[in-house]
Write a protein that holds these residues in place. Structure first.
Motif, PDB file in Angstrom:
ATOM      1  N   ILE A 143       0.755  -1.060   0.071  1.00 36.94           N
ATOM      2  CA  ILE A 143       0.010   0.125   0.065  1.00 36.94           C
ATOM      3  C   ILE A 143       1.168   1.357  -0.084  1.00 36.94           C
ATOM      4  N   ARG A 144       0.831   2.050  -1.079  1.00 35.51           N
ATOM      5  CA  ARG A 144       1.975   2.994  -1.220  1.00 35.51           C
ATOM      6  C   ARG A 144       1.110   4.327  -1.047  1.00 35.51           C
ATOM      7  N   ASN A 145      -0.041   4.281  -1.426  1.00 37.30           N
ATOM      8  CA  ASN A 145      -0.762   5.570  -0.949  1.00 37.30           C
ATOM      9  C   ASN A 145      -1.537   5.459   0.355  1.00 37.30           C
ATOM     10  N   ARG A 146      -0.792   6.072   1.268  1.00 38.20           N
ATOM     11  CA  ARG A 146      -1.261   6.153   2.803  1.00 38.20           C
ATOM     12  C   ARG A 146      -1.701   7.592   2.936  1.00 38.20           C
ATOM     13  N   GLU A 147      -2.835   7.593   3.663  1.00 36.91           N
ATOM     14  CA  GLU A 147      -3.479   8.994   4.308  1.00 36.91           C
ATOM     15  C   GLU A 147      -2.544   9.421   5.233  1.00 36.91           C
ATOM     16  N   ASP A 148      -2.415  10.784   4.988  1.00 41.49           N
ATOM     17  CA  ASP A 148      -1.700  11.528   6.015  1.00 41.49           C
ATOM     18  C   ASP A 148      -1.916  11.312   7.395  1.00 41.49           C
ATOM     19  N   PHE A 149      -3.129  11.384   7.741  1.00 45.60           N
ATOM     20  CA  PHE A 149      -3.336  11.144   9.289  1.00 45.60           C
ATOM     21  C   PHE A 149      -2.935   9.594   9.749  1.00 45.60           C
ATOM     22  N   GLU A 150      -2.668   8.461   8.830  1.00 44.45           N
ATOM     23  CA  GLU A 150      -2.393   7.158   9.171  1.00 44.45           C
ATOM     24  C   GLU A 150      -0.827   7.156   9.222  1.00 44.45           C
ATOM     25  N   GLN A 151      -0.021   8.138   8.617  1.00 48.80           N
ATOM     26  CA  GLN A 151       1.502   7.874   8.733  1.00 48.80           C
ATOM     27  C   GLN A 151       2.057   8.332   9.822  1.00 48.80           C
ATOM     28  N   GLY A 152       3.037   7.810  10.208  1.00 48.25           N
ATOM     29  CA  GLY A 152       3.889   8.030  11.382  1.00 48.25           C
ATOM     30  C   GLY A 152       4.851   6.989  11.959  1.00 48.25           C
ATOM     31  N   HIS A 153       5.959   7.147  12.557  1.00 45.93           N
ATOM     32  CA  HIS A 153       6.899   6.008  12.729  1.00 45.93           C
ATOM     33  C   HIS A 153       6.750   5.454  13.992  1.00 45.93           C
ATOM     34  N   ILE A 154       6.587   4.221  14.445  1.00 47.08           N
ATOM     35  CA  ILE A 154       6.077   3.512  15.200  1.00 47.08           C
ATOM     36  C   ILE A 154       7.489   2.878  16.000  1.00 47.08           C
ATOM     37  N   GLY A 155       8.565   3.390  15.773  1.00 48.18           N
ATOM     38  CA  GLY A 155       9.834   2.887  16.417  1.00 48.18           C
ATOM     39  C   GLY A 155      10.517   1.534  16.018  1.00 48.18           C
ATOM     40  N   VAL A 156      10.208   1.033  14.888  1.00 46.68           N
ATOM     41  CA  VAL A 156      10.755  -0.150  14.200  1.00 46.68           C
ATOM     42  C   VAL A 156      11.932   0.545  13.009  1.00 46.68           C
ATOM     43  N   TYR A 157      13.064  -0.547  12.858  1.00 43.52           N
ATOM     44  CA  TYR A 157      14.111  -0.022  12.179  1.00 43.52           C
ATOM     45  C   TYR A 157      14.491  -1.430  11.342  1.00 43.52           C
ATOM     46  N   THR A 158      15.483  -0.860  10.466  1.00 42.46           N
ATOM     47  CA  THR A 158      15.960  -1.944   9.550  1.00 42.46           C
ATOM     48  C   THR A 158      17.323  -1.357   9.219  1.00 42.46           C
TER      49      THR A 158
END
Length: 275
Positions: A143-158
C-alpha cells in the motif's frame, strides 16, 4: 466464503480455544483454503484447528503472510510441518529483512527464521503487487498511497547498506475478496493504515461496496483524533460491518462499538464468519 479465526489475542468467554498475542485466519473460498498469518507459534493454531475439525494437511492450500512481525509469522515452520506437503507461501519480497526495535532495548521483531528454512518446506511467491490467489480473492500488494493521518513512525528499524534506518513496513499487505454483497477485506496489523487499505482495495477492484473489514487495525497507541477520524472514514466509505481485535486497542474498539452497534464484532479464537 468462510473465515475461521484460528488464533487471536482473546479466546472468548468460557472458551476451550487458546489465545495468543498474534493473529491467524483460515479463509475458505472457491474450494481452497488460504491460511492468513501464523501467529507466534503453531501449537495454539493446531489445537484450535482440532477443535474446529480442521486438518492442516487437507484444509490449507496456501499461506499468506501479511508482514514480517513475529506474531504473524512465528508459527510458519510448525504449520508447514503439520501440513506435510509443499504449499505456496505468499508474501512481500522484503519480508526476510532485518527488522528490530531499540526501545526499551535492542530486540529483533521480524520473522524469526531464515528464508532457507522456509524453502526446505514450501515454495515462496514473493510479490509486491496485487495478485489473484484464487478466483475473486486477491493480495492487495503493498500500500503506497497512505492517508496523511495514518502516517507516522512506530519505532521499528531496519538495516540498509550497514546503516540503521526507520522502517516504514512496506511489506504490510492485506487480502481482499469480492463477494456478491461487496468487498471483504482481511488485514493483519494494518501498519499501512486501515483506511488506506480499504481505499486501496476499492481502487484495485473497482467495487465500492464494502461488506466487512476484518483484522487488527493497530490503533492501540493512537490518539482520540486518529481513532475518531478512522471511524468517520469507515462510515463515509460505507463499511457495513467491522470485526476487529488484536492490535486495535480497547479505546478504538469502544469507538467502533458505539458507531456500529450490533454490526461491530470483537474477534476471538474459534470464531467462524460466513459471507
Amino acid at each position: 466464503m468462510r473465515i475461521y479465526v484460528l488464533v487471536e489475542d482473546y479466546s472468548g468467554y468460557e472458551s476451550p480455544f487458546l489465545a495468543q498475542h498474534g493473529i491467524s485466519f483460515l479463509i475458505e473460498k472457491a474450494g481452497k483454503g488460504i491460511l492468513f498469518d501464523t501467529g507466534q507459534s503453531a501449537e495454539p493454531i493446531l489445537h484450535n484447528m482440532r477443535l474446529l475439525g480442521l486438518d492442516p494437511s487437507s484444509h490449507i492450500d496456501y499461506i499468506f503472510l501479511s508482514h514480517c512481525h513475529y506474531d504473524h509469522t512465528g508459527g510458519l515452520l510448525g504449520i508447514l510441518k503439520a501440513i506435510g506437503r509443499r504449499v505456496l507461501v505468499i508474501a512481500h519480497p522484503s519480508i526476510f529483512r532485518r527488522h528490530f526495535v531499540m526501545k526499551p532495548y535492542l530486540r529483533d521483531v521480524g520473522i524469526p527464521f531464515r528464508r532457507e528454512e522456509v524453502e526446505e518446506l514450501a515454495d515462496l511467491y514473493l510479490a509486491p503487487k496485487p495478485l489473484e490467489i484464487v478466483e475473486g480473492l486477491y493480495s492487495t500488494g503493498e500500500i503506497r498511497n497512505r492517508e496523511d493521518f495514518e502516517q507516522g513512525h512506530i519505532g521499528v528499524y531496519t538495516l540498509k547498506d550497514g546503516q540503521v534506518m526507520e522502517d516504514s513496513i512496506m511489506d504490510d499487505m492485506s487480502v481482499v475478496a469480492k463477494t456478491s454483497e461487496g468487498l471483504v477485506i482481511v488485514s493483519g496489523c494494518s501498519h499501512a493504515g486501515i483506511v488506506s487499505i480499504v481505499k486501496h482495495a476499492i481502487r484495485m477492484t473497482g467495487e465500492r461496496r464494502v461488506r466487512a473489514v476484518i483484522g487488527g487495525f493497530h490503533l492501540i497507541d493512537a490518539g482520540d483524533e486518529r481513532i475518531e477520524r478512522t471511524v468517520k472514514e469507515f462510515k463515509e466509505l460505507g463499511v457495513e460491518e467491522v470485526y476487529t481485535g488484536h492490535c486495535t486497542g480497547l479505546r478504538a474498539e469502544a469507538a467502533f462499538q458505539e458507531a456500529y452497534g450490533e454490526r461491530f464484532h470483537k474477534l476471538h479464537s474459534g470464531m467462524v464468519v460466513e459471507f
